[in-house]
Structure formats: C-alpha cells, structure tokens
Design an enzyme around this catalytic site. Sequence first.
Site, PDB file in Angstrom:
ATOM      1  N   SER A 112       0.806  -1.227   0.000  1.00 29.64           N
ATOM      2  CA  SER A 112       0.000   0.000   0.000  1.00 29.64           C
ATOM      3  C   SER A 112       0.837   1.274   0.000  1.00 29.64           C
ATOM      4  O   SER A 112       0.306   2.358  -0.191  1.00 29.64           O
ATOM      5  CB  SER A 112      -0.958   0.026   1.197  1.00 29.64           C
ATOM      6  OG  SER A 112      -0.260   0.305   2.387  1.00 29.64           O
ATOM      7  N   LYS A 148       1.111   4.150   7.133  1.00 28.70           N
ATOM      8  CA  LYS A 148       0.387   4.990   6.175  1.00 28.70           C
ATOM      9  C   LYS A 148       0.806   6.451   6.345  1.00 28.70           C
ATOM     10  O   LYS A 148       1.449   6.820   7.320  1.00 28.70           O
ATOM     11  CB  LYS A 148      -1.135   4.918   6.406  1.00 28.70           C
ATOM     12  CG  LYS A 148      -1.761   3.558   6.201  1.00 28.70           C
ATOM     13  CD  LYS A 148      -1.883   3.205   4.736  1.00 28.70           C
ATOM     14  CE  LYS A 148      -2.585   1.881   4.530  1.00 28.70           C
ATOM     15  NZ  LYS A 148      -1.801   0.717   4.860  1.00 28.70           N
TER      16      LYS A 148
END
Length: 191
Positions: A112, A148
């Site tokens: 990701s 993230k």
Amino acid sequence: MAGQKEDRKKAVLSFLQTASVGTGVFLSPAELAKAMREHARETGDSRKSRASRRSQPVPNGFFSPVPIAGDITAGFGDPLDPVELGEIPVDLGALRIPASARTFALRVRGDSMVNAQIADGDLVIVEAREPKAGDIVAALIDGETTLKRLVSEAGRLFLRAENPRYPDLIPVGDLTVQGVMRAVVRVCDRP
C-alpha cells in the site's frame, strides 16, 4: 575526534571485508550488529553503555543498534502483535535523529505504500515522536497496526495509502501514532 572516527570507519570496513572473504556473502544487519559487538568485546574496544551514548549527540558515521520490533502491514490493518527480530545498525546522526530519541525498526508487509518507494520486505526506521500531517507513520487504528501517511482534513485525522488500490483508513474509534518513519532500508537479494 576526526582521527578516532576515521579509525572506527577503517575498523568497520576491515571487519566487513574479513567477514565476507571466502563466501562473497555479507552478514545480515542483525548478524552484523551481533558480530560487531562480539568483535568489540574481543578486541577490548570499550564503548560507553547504550544508555550513556543515547544521552549524547550522535555523530555521523556512528552506528547505533536499533531493535527490529516486528512486522507492520502496508495494506489493511493487522492486529497488534509485537515481536523482536533482532537489531539493525543505523547511523542516527546521518538521519538527524537525536541521540535521546526512542527508535525502532519494522519490517513492511504489503504494497500500500509503493508510491512512497516503500516495498514489501523493506525495513522502516521509526522515531517515536509527535507526528505532523503529511508524515508517514506507524499507527494503531481501531486496534490494528499499519504504515500509512497521516492526513488532516477539516480537523479530522485519518490515514492514507500511497497506492490507489487502497482506501483511506478513517478511525471508527481510536487512532494512535506510534512513531514517524525516518528512513527505509531495502536489502536486495541476488538472483
């Protein structure tokens, strides 16, 4: 001081060259950190304790052992399950990380964060400090850990992947930043 630094660099280079002779294979970061500690003990290279070193500025070229605290997903969240995987030597001075900072490394699992040049299998060096919007963070969101980018929109904090295949992670309850990523370490295997 400069002479000691150069002597230390020469000793490390000599050690690395000796360690790979005959095999052509270098030690893993954890093996290297362990071997350097053993070598220092055998040669009488007395260093200050880690606690004492951490309270002083870290000069460039001085490698501090940073514990690898486990894996972190770069995908969807994963239940928190810390496990130590050894240590990796890191030049904290070159990363402008204060000697007193609490640092740790995490092995990345998932894709990701590929558009931020963080790939599956990389190690990220994380500093436990207050984050700001835009930082890449190791975070605990609703009981699961992930790596993230921290985003703030309309006064609300949430996490965003650096891969368009993944949705934003908006906390239902809790969002706790465990640390801010400061560096990526990538080990490339030979074919």
